[in-house]
Design an enzyme around this catalytic site. Structure first.
Site, mmCIF file in Angstrom:
data_model
loop_
_atom_site.group_PDB
_atom_site.id
_atom_site.type_symbol
_atom_site.label_atom_id
_atom_site.label_comp_id
_atom_site.label_asym_id
_atom_site.label_seq_id
_atom_site.Cartn_x
_atom_site.Cartn_y
_atom_site.Cartn_z
ATOM 1 N N HIS A 80 -1.658 6.683 4.270
ATOM 2 C CA HIS A 80 -0.208 6.718 4.429
ATOM 3 C C HIS A 80 0.349 7.983 3.770
ATOM 4 O O HIS A 80 -0.184 8.460 2.769
ATOM 5 C CB HIS A 80 0.453 5.509 3.753
ATOM 6 N N CYS A 94 0.806 -1.229 0.000
ATOM 7 C CA CYS A 94 0.000 0.000 0.000
ATOM 8 C C CYS A 94 0.833 1.270 0.000
ATOM 9 O O CYS A 94 0.474 2.252 -0.656
ATOM 10 C CB CYS A 94 -0.981 -0.009 1.171
#
Length: 306
Positions: free
Chosen positions: A253, A160
């Site tokens: 993130h 990810c």
């Protein structure tokens, strides 16, 4: 004229990633969730019962999924394969076991799209970022020929965190990216956690995520690789050095990236390369894809994960 929806199953449906799939697929114009599958511990229960007390999504369990009886990922494989066109794999178990299970579904004419890392380094399995490497879908034909599959396939998504900076590498391709130093600040959802299940992260930063730095340095090389003949040849540049931190954010993130280029670039050229990136799948008008793949923010307090 209404398009007939593809029938979808979710493997590992009771975990956090599986729940996310259930939530994201609710009301999708192309997909209908008809099967939820999990471990023997959950098999035989209605889905809402199987996740009672641990449903972690902000939205409610979709009405069409609540009453579905959870099937066994392995025990009910033949039944599941007859009911679905496609499965999303959110399995959380030993990697070799995941490989065998995903291959078993593909061998039964089911398309497997995996969120797991188990098959990311399997030579004939594409690691897909469609806006970056749609040509890697050619590996599916190679994969079927190698394995004698007719309709089945396995495709995986990458780690990810690399999804934040690999598009930048691609956008700057003509300037010859040579080296990158990456520091990621990764939310707890990437570990399949919530603040309730991961209290040690509250008001904290954890400076090491096992295997994450290796993934962050190597997986971009596969995503950016080129198919030559019947093989995918890994990219050699840029050389990436990564540091990965787990931070007290629920979702999203962030990466701080320093990049060395082989050619000079002005600020305007850099911004134009990002804003005007030629997204190869833009014309497909995919229902959940943003109209502009990458955005440049000039404000001092952007980007933010929220």
């Amino acid at each position: 004229m209404e398009t007939k929806k593809l029938k979808v199953g979710i493997l590992g449906a009771t975990g956090i990633v599986g729940q996310r799939f259930v939530s994201l697929l609710d009301g999708h114009p192309w997909f209908e969730t008809v099967v939820v599958a999990a471990s023997p511990r959950s098999a035989g229960k209605a889905y809402e019962e199987a996740v009672r007390g641990r449903w972690a999504m902000e939205t409610e369990i979709p009405e069409n999924v609540k009453k579905l009886i959870v099937k066994g990922v392995e025990d009910d494989i033949n039944k599941i394969a007859k009911e679905v066109d496609l499965v999303f794999s959110a399995l959380d178990m030993d990697k070799e076991q995941i490989k065998k299970i995903e291959e078993a579904y593909a061998g039964r004419d089911v398309a497997v799209v995996s969120n797991n890392s188990a098959h990311r380094w399997t030579e004939d399995v594409p690691v897909m970022m469609p806006e970056i490497n749609p040509e890697h879908l050619k590996l599916i034909g190679i994969q079927r020929k190698n394995r004698g599959w007719k309709k089945g396939l396995i495709a995986v998504k990458p780690n990810c965190s690399i999804q934040s900076y690999v598009p930048i590498i691609k956008a700057l391709e003509k300037y010859g990216p040579k080296k990158m130093e990456v520091t990621t600040a990764q939310a707890i959802s990437g570990a399949g956690k919530t603040f309730d299940t991961f209290p040690e992260i509250i008001d904290n930063v954890i400076p090491f995520i096992k295997n994450e730095e290796e993934k962050s340095e190597k997986e971009p090389m596969k995503v950016l690789g080129k198919i030559k003949g019947s093989k995918l040849v890994l990219a050699e540049m840029p050389k990436i050095s990564a540091t990965c931190l787990r931070v007290a954010a629920a979702d999203g993130h962030i990466a701080s990236v320093s990049i060395e280029l082989g050619k000079d670039i002005s600020e305007k050229e850099f911004i134009d390369a990002i804003r005007n990136y030629n997204n190869p799948i833009a014309e497909l008008n995919l229902p959940s894809a943003p109209k502009q793949f990458m955005k440049y923010f000039g404000e001092e307090d952007r980007p933010q994960t929220k």
